[in-house]
Design a protein around this motif. Structure first.
Motif, PDB file in Angstrom:
ATOM      1  N   GLN A  46       0.823  -1.204   0.000  1.00 30.37           N
ATOM      2  CA  GLN A  46       0.000   0.000   0.000  1.00 30.37           C
ATOM      3  C   GLN A  46       0.862   1.262   0.000  1.00 30.37           C
ATOM      4  N   ASN A  92      -4.269  -6.374  -6.547  1.00 30.56           N
ATOM      5  CA  ASN A  92      -5.617  -6.889  -6.320  1.00 30.56           C
ATOM      6  C   ASN A  92      -6.618  -5.935  -6.945  1.00 30.56           C
ATOM      7  N   LEU A  93      -7.789  -6.466  -7.212  1.00 25.44           N
ATOM      8  CA  LEU A  93      -8.817  -5.738  -7.950  1.00 25.44           C
ATOM      9  C   LEU A  93      -9.273  -4.481  -7.222  1.00 25.44           C
ATOM     10  N   ASP A  94      -9.441  -4.565  -5.909  1.00 18.03           N
ATOM     11  CA  ASP A  94      -9.904  -3.398  -5.148  1.00 18.03           C
ATOM     12  C   ASP A  94      -8.927  -2.230  -5.275  1.00 18.03           C
ATOM     13  N   ASP A  95      -7.628  -2.514  -5.110  1.00 14.60           N
ATOM     14  CA  ASP A  95      -6.622  -1.453  -5.228  1.00 14.60           C
ATOM     15  C   ASP A  95      -6.565  -0.906  -6.649  1.00 14.60           C
ATOM     16  N   ARG A 128      -8.932  -0.778  -8.950  1.00 16.83           N
ATOM     17  CA  ARG A 128     -10.090   0.093  -9.211  1.00 16.83           C
ATOM     18  C   ARG A 128      -9.975   1.410  -8.460  1.00 16.83           C
ATOM     19  N   ALA A 129      -9.495   1.366  -7.224  1.00 15.81           N
ATOM     20  CA  ALA A 129      -9.359   2.590  -6.426  1.00 15.81           C
ATOM     21  C   ALA A 129      -8.324   3.537  -7.041  1.00 15.81           C
ATOM     22  N   ARG A 134      -9.719   4.964 -10.306  1.00 12.77           N
ATOM     23  CA  ARG A 134     -10.754   5.946  -9.976  1.00 12.77           C
ATOM     24  C   ARG A 134     -10.122   7.237  -9.444  1.00 12.77           C
ATOM     25  N   SER A 180     -12.736  -4.496 -14.427  1.00  7.79           N
ATOM     26  CA  SER A 180     -12.985  -5.484 -13.379  1.00  7.79           C
ATOM     27  C   SER A 180     -12.565  -6.883 -13.801  1.00  7.79           C
ATOM     28  N   GLU A 230      -5.231 -10.570 -10.796  1.00  9.56           N
ATOM     29  CA  GLU A 230      -5.172 -10.993  -9.393  1.00  9.56           C
ATOM     30  C   GLU A 230      -5.142 -12.515  -9.297  1.00  9.56           C
TER      31      GLU A 230
END
Length: 178
Positions: free
Chosen positions: A30, A59-62, A64-65, A68, A99, A106
């Motif tokens: 991170q 990973n997908l969450d990171d 996309r964040a 964005r 996604s 991932e």
């Protein structure tokens, strides 16, 4: 970059770039100073070029964040390997592709880690895996422990011995259990 053969020059060969931001830390971390510097640097209308999605995030969450966060600043994000560009005004299909492709990246990373663990386990059973060698020999370890006991800062010790602070603490813990 995660390995020695992953060079920024090779990854974006032939692309015109005004500035390069390249973290030496893994994409899974991170805390990535160069990523933060990039986000602070970019302005409305800029394009951020990334070799592949797995270079930006693991990973997908990171993923996309981060995309964005950049597109909210009116910055385009272009993934060279996947041939995808995101602008913030993306269609439902573009969001879906981010996604899906991010999930594949991932998943691929998880498979690599699983195969690596399996390979290490087999090598250990065969007696051929010895693990990573010690960073410090006995003499340097004794010096590290002595300087820590004298009150030297752990960060300074890490720099002086060419190891991470975590490794400093591991040596100090091991020194106490002897």
């Amino acid at each position: 970059m995660s390995t020695l053969d992953q060079s920024t020059i090779r990854q974006l060969d032939g692309e015109h770039l005004d500035r390069i931001f390249s973290d030496k830390a893994s994409g899974k971390d991170q805390e990535r100073p160069e990523l933060e510097a990039l986000i602070d640097f970019v302005r409305d209308g800029d394009t951020v070029m990334v070799h592949s999605m797995d270079r930006l995030a693991r990973n997908l969450d990171d993923l996309r964040a981060i995309v964005r966060r950049l597109t909210d600043q009116k910055v385009q994000v272009r993934f060279v390997k996947e041939n995808l560009t995101f602008t913030g005004d993306d269609t439902a299909m573009a969001t879906f592709m981010l996604s899906v492709m991010g999930a594949f990246a991932e998943f691929e990373r998880a498979l690599i880690r699983e195969r690596q663990r399996e390979g290490i386990s087999l090598a250990k059973k065969a007696g051929v895996y010895k693990g990573r060698g010690k960073a410090l020999n006995a003499e340097r370890t004794a010096e590290l422990i002595r300087r820590a006991a004298a009150g030297d800062a752990k960060a300074a010790l890490a720099r002086d011995f060419g190891i991470s602070r975590q490794t400093v603490y591991q040596y100090l813990r091991a020194g106490r259990t002897r």
